[in-house]
Design an enzyme around this catalytic site. Structure first.
Site, PDB file in Angstrom:
ATOM      1  N   ASP A 168       0.873  -1.127   0.015  1.00 39.41           N
ATOM      2  CA  ASP A 168       0.150  -0.057  -0.033  1.00 39.41           C
ATOM      3  C   ASP A 168       0.919   1.214  -0.017  1.00 39.41           C
ATOM      4  OD1 ASP A 168      -2.035   1.752   0.148  1.00 39.41           O
ATOM      5  OD2 ASP A 168      -2.770   1.077   1.961  1.00 39.41           O
ATOM      6  N   GLY A 169       1.184   1.687  -1.457  1.00 36.23           N
ATOM      7  CA  GLY A 169       2.227   3.032  -1.438  1.00 36.23           C
ATOM      8  C   GLY A 169       1.432   3.975  -1.977  1.00 36.23           C
ATOM      9  N   LYS A 170       0.280   3.788  -2.655  1.00 35.28           N
ATOM     10  CA  LYS A 170      -0.562   4.972  -3.415  1.00 35.28           C
ATOM     11  C   LYS A 170       0.521   5.804  -4.116  1.00 35.28           C
ATOM     12  CE  LYS A 170      -3.774   5.021   0.123  1.00 35.28           C
ATOM     13  NZ  LYS A 170      -3.289   4.090   1.193  1.00 35.28           N
ATOM     14  N   ARG A 171       1.472   4.902  -4.883  1.00 36.60           N
ATOM     15  CA  ARG A 171       2.378   5.501  -5.935  1.00 36.60           C
ATOM     16  C   ARG A 171       1.638   6.174  -7.321  1.00 36.60           C
ATOM     17  NH1 ARG A 171       4.870   5.193  -1.648  1.00 36.60           N
ATOM     18  NH2 ARG A 171       6.993   4.671  -1.356  1.00 36.60           N
ATOM     19  N   THR A 213      -0.851  -0.416  -4.661  1.00 38.08           N
ATOM     20  CA  THR A 213      -1.804   0.631  -4.782  1.00 38.08           C
ATOM     21  C   THR A 213      -1.240   1.944  -5.459  1.00 38.08           C
ATOM     22  OG1 THR A 213      -1.326   1.602  -2.722  1.00 38.08           O
ATOM     23  CG2 THR A 213      -3.079  -0.122  -2.808  1.00 38.08           C
TER      24      THR A 213
END
Length: 275
Positions: A92-95, A120
């Site tokens: 879960d890094g939302k890169r 993510t």
């Protein structure tokens, strides 16, 4: 029919075999522990103890990054242990970025030494930012989860006025490129979507808009979402979505690993009952 993505297939098979739709989130918060060694031991213990009740595990990169080099070493341990346990890993890094920077993020988190099976991804710099992540996921048999409608209360500032639906249509388009034919229970493409479990009234809409996408539903437990509200996110066979609980499992009762196990089992059973 093209070969199904390895990540989507693994998650779906684990869902069917173990009858679990739970994604266990790992958010190792430094202020909860005596020191880094204590944090490491508890995080690995929770992962191993809750694995029988989980379809996958979701380390939140921010908490590992905050630890510096020991955090990256722990992340590699978490990923290695998860694979030993047969647990697919969603980072879960939302890169999200543009051009070569997005390509570097994709290489790091979908193909590097501490890569996950899925990541993510933030699409709000424009849909072109998704291209390197999609390519890396497909090349490695992995997956991405595109932020569509997140679980935080102020998401509507950016994701309202039909924006979430527009992103969902793009997810569906990418998946139509990858898989042929109509949606079939258990056949999912490499591009999934994050839709907050806190948006129960919208789940049926997003399920219909993205029939070939795995849905990641954060917000179960500590953020107030309940398993009873999540049935519309799933297909008839009980596949197609993963409900994520992090604090509600890892810190169910302080640092009591037995409480974490009990919480994971309870969430699993509540999700199954809802279906």
């Amino acid at each position: 029919m093209p070969a199904l993505p390895a990540f989507a297939h693994a998650v779906t098979e684990r869902t069917r075999t173990l009858q679990t739709r739970l994604c266990v989130g790992l958010d190792p918060r430094a202020d909860a522990y005596r020191d880094t060694a204590h944090l490491r031991l508890h995080t690995l213990d929770v992962l191993e103890a809750t694995a029988p009740f989980a379809a996958c595990v979701k380390p939140q990169l921010a908490f590992f990054e905050a630890l510096g080099l020991p955090g990256f070493a722990l992340l590699e341990e978490v990923c290695a242990l998860a694979r030993t346990l047969g647990l697919p890993v969603i980072l879960d890094g939302k890169r999200g970025d543009i051009g070569s920077t997005a390509e570097a993020y994709a290489r790091a988190w979908l193909g590097g030494p501490h890569a996950g099976d899925a990541l993510t991804v933030n699409p709000f710099l424009g849909f072109a930012t998704l291209t390197p992540f999609v390519a890396a996921a497909r090349a490695n048999g992995g997956g991405i989860f595109v932020l569509v409608k997140t679980s935080n209360p102020d998401q509507n500032d950016v994701q309202g006025s039909g924006i979430s639906e527009r992103v969902a249509v793009e997810v569906a388009r990418l998946n139509a490129e990858e898989l042929e034919g109509d949606a079939v229970d258990g056949e999912y493409a490499s591009v999934g979507a994050v839709v907050g479990a806190t948006h129960a009234r919208d789940l049926a809409t997003f399920r219909a808009l993205m029939p070939r996408a795995l849905l990641l539903l954060p917000g179960l437990g500590a953020q107030g979402a309940t398993a009873a509200d999540l049935a519309p996110a799933f297909h008839a066979g009980g596949t197609g979505a993963l409900a994520s609980a992090s604090r509600g499992v890892q810190y169910a009762n302080g640092l009591d690993v037995a409480a974490s196990v009990a919480a994971a089992k309870r969430f699993r059973d509540e999700l199954n009952a809802a279906l």
